[in-house]
Scaffold this motif. Structure first.
Motif, PDB file in Angstrom:
ATOM      1  N   PRO A 124       2.689   5.606   0.429  1.00 39.56           N
ATOM      2  CA  PRO A 124       3.235   5.453   1.749  1.00 39.56           C
ATOM      3  C   PRO A 124       4.380   6.684   1.208  1.00 39.56           C
ATOM      4  N   TYR A 125       5.351   6.665   2.024  1.00 39.80           N
ATOM      5  CA  TYR A 125       7.084   7.432   1.644  1.00 39.80           C
ATOM      6  C   TYR A 125       6.795   6.468   0.620  1.00 39.80           C
ATOM      7  N   GLN A 180       1.519   6.146   8.316  1.00 42.68           N
ATOM      8  CA  GLN A 180       2.398   7.017   8.203  1.00 42.68           C
ATOM      9  C   GLN A 180       2.523   8.089   9.104  1.00 42.68           C
ATOM     10  N   ASP A 215       5.056   3.189  11.113  1.00 46.08           N
ATOM     11  CA  ASP A 215       5.922   4.270  10.765  1.00 46.08           C
ATOM     12  C   ASP A 215       6.316   5.054  11.585  1.00 46.08           C
TER      13      ASP A 215
END
Length: 429
Positions: A124-125, A180, A215
């Motif tokens: 993920p980010y 995401q 997201d």
């Protein structure tokens, strides 16, 4: 007629050969902008209908205080947001401090100790690493500390969801599958709503009870539909990105299935009061107005991104996406190849900013990020990525992530100043 490029050359701000490349980029990208104009108009019509259906009035633009009991403006903004996002319910709140906060609130709302979170789009980010607790050390208050397990499935070599691998990875304890939408700090393609929809269908076919969470940062109103319209149970994002239209001063949102949105609301406030509280001492005019103006702001950002992509491609850099490729968010990635080029690019954009244009940004450690990060963008709202900003982690392949721009001319000035600074420092290929 004198154009922007003539003005910059005349004032000594742009070399003539860079101006020639800018004109070529302008000419090459003009036909592409028609599709984005049509999308802008369709979204504007949808938003106008949502405002009218929920009977937004002058009374909804005023202030409320204290607990906010009976705050019809708050409830109406939620209802308008839900209509626009194609969701059963939405929670649009200035109490969210960022998109990461909204995402964390949603995850903590639907996950419980013993559950598992499965990321279907790889790592993920950066700012979510500590939320999840999947870094080298689990941060206090993370999902891991709370007893939520985590695994991830890598994307395919072409950067798409490996749906077969995701379905095979589902376990009885898997409660949430995380997608995401945007690229984050990577050069993989952003996800289309269509790809998200296919993933939702296949995941639900194997495990109908699994929650698919997206997201949604940077992707709102870029396509005709949102993930909630193609099978996602829950989405979240920031209001100082796309949906704030450059006016929202802070905030974030969660949207999706009603019972899940209410669980997020309970996490944001407290059990028993959930979404029924939350005042707005400064009023909600900027949230309503920003949401109404969002399609125009997103169009300007996309038009600026298309120009930027073509210009830096002509300068010899790798860009993602290319100017003529489909776009699923407002981010333009450019691989510059060195830390020196990243710093020059960001400093050039900063010099073209209306706020803090005299400030010189440098890489520095930042909470939630694994590597030193440089950020540029003198915005009226601190950190508002829809206005115009660029940021980059100082790590290979040394790419910058450029997003936003409330006016095409502003974007062009910013990227041309960045190109000129690269030229002056002898950093162009």
């Amino acid at each position: 007629m004198v154009d922007l490029f003539d003005v910059l050359v005349h004032e000594g701000k742009l070399d003539t050969d860079l101006a020639a490349l800018a004109r070529q980029a302008d000419q090459d990208t003009r036909p592409i902008l028609n599709q984005w104009a049509a999308q802008r108009d369709a979204h504007q019509w949808k938003i106008l209908q949502a405002f009218q259906a929920e009977r937004v009035s002058t009374d909804h633009l005023g202030v409320s205080t204290g607990y906010g009991y009976g705050d019809d403006a708050r409830d109406t903004l939620d209802a308008v947001m839900a209509r626009i996002l194609g969701a059963e319910a939405a929670l649009a709140r200035e109490q969210f401090v960022s998109g990461t906060h909204a995402i964390a609130t949603a995850l903590f709302g639907v996950l419980r100790p013993g559950d598992e979170l499965l990321a279907a789009t790889g790592t993920p980010y950066d700012t979510l690493i500590d939320v999840i607790g999947c870094g080298e050390e689990a941060v206090a208050g993370s999902l891991k500390e709370w007893g939520v397990a985590y695994r991830q499935v890598e994307l395919t070599e072409s950067g798409h969801i490996d749906i077969s691998a995701v379905c095979q990875a589902l376990k009885p304890q898997t409660r949430v599958v995380l997608l995401q939408r945007s690229r984050g700090y990577s050069m993989r393609p952003s996800l289309s709503v269509r790809e998200i929809g296919v993933a939702c269908t296949e995941i639900k076919r194997v495990r109908p009870d699994v929650i698919v969470f997206v997201d949604n940062c940077y992707g709102e109103l870029v396509e005709a539909d949102e993930p909630t319209g193609v099978g996602a149970d829950l989405i979240a994002g920031s209001l100082i990105k796309n949906l704030g239209g450059g006016l929202a001063p802070t905030g974030g949102y969660v949207a999706g299935r009603k019972e899940m949105v209410e669980k997020a609301a309970t996490r944001l406030t407290a059990p028993g009061i959930g979404s029924h509280v939350g005042s707005s001492p400064a009023g909600r005019r900027l949230y309503f107005q920003g949401l109404f103006q969002a399609p125009g702001a997103i169009y300007e950002a996309l038009a600026g991104a298309v120009f930027t992509s073509r210009l830096f491609e002509l300068l010899g850099f790798e860009v993602n996406p290319r100017f003529d490729q489909p776009r699923y968010d407002i981010i333009q990635a450019i691989t510059l190849g060195s830390a020196e080029r990243i710093v020059a690019f960001c400093q050039g954009v900063q010099q073209a900013s209306p706020i803090d244009g005299h400030v010189v940004p440098y890489p520095a450690p930042m909470p939630g990020y694994a590597d030193p990060v440089i950020m540029a963008g003198g915005t009226f709202v601190q950190g508002s990525t829809i206005e115009l900003s660029v940021d980059a982690p100082i790590r290979p392949p040394f790419s910058v992530y450029f997003q936003g721009g409330l006016a095409q001319a502003y974007v062009r000035i910013g990227v041309l100043r960045a190109a000129q600074l690269l030229r002056e420092r002898k950093l162009l290929p």
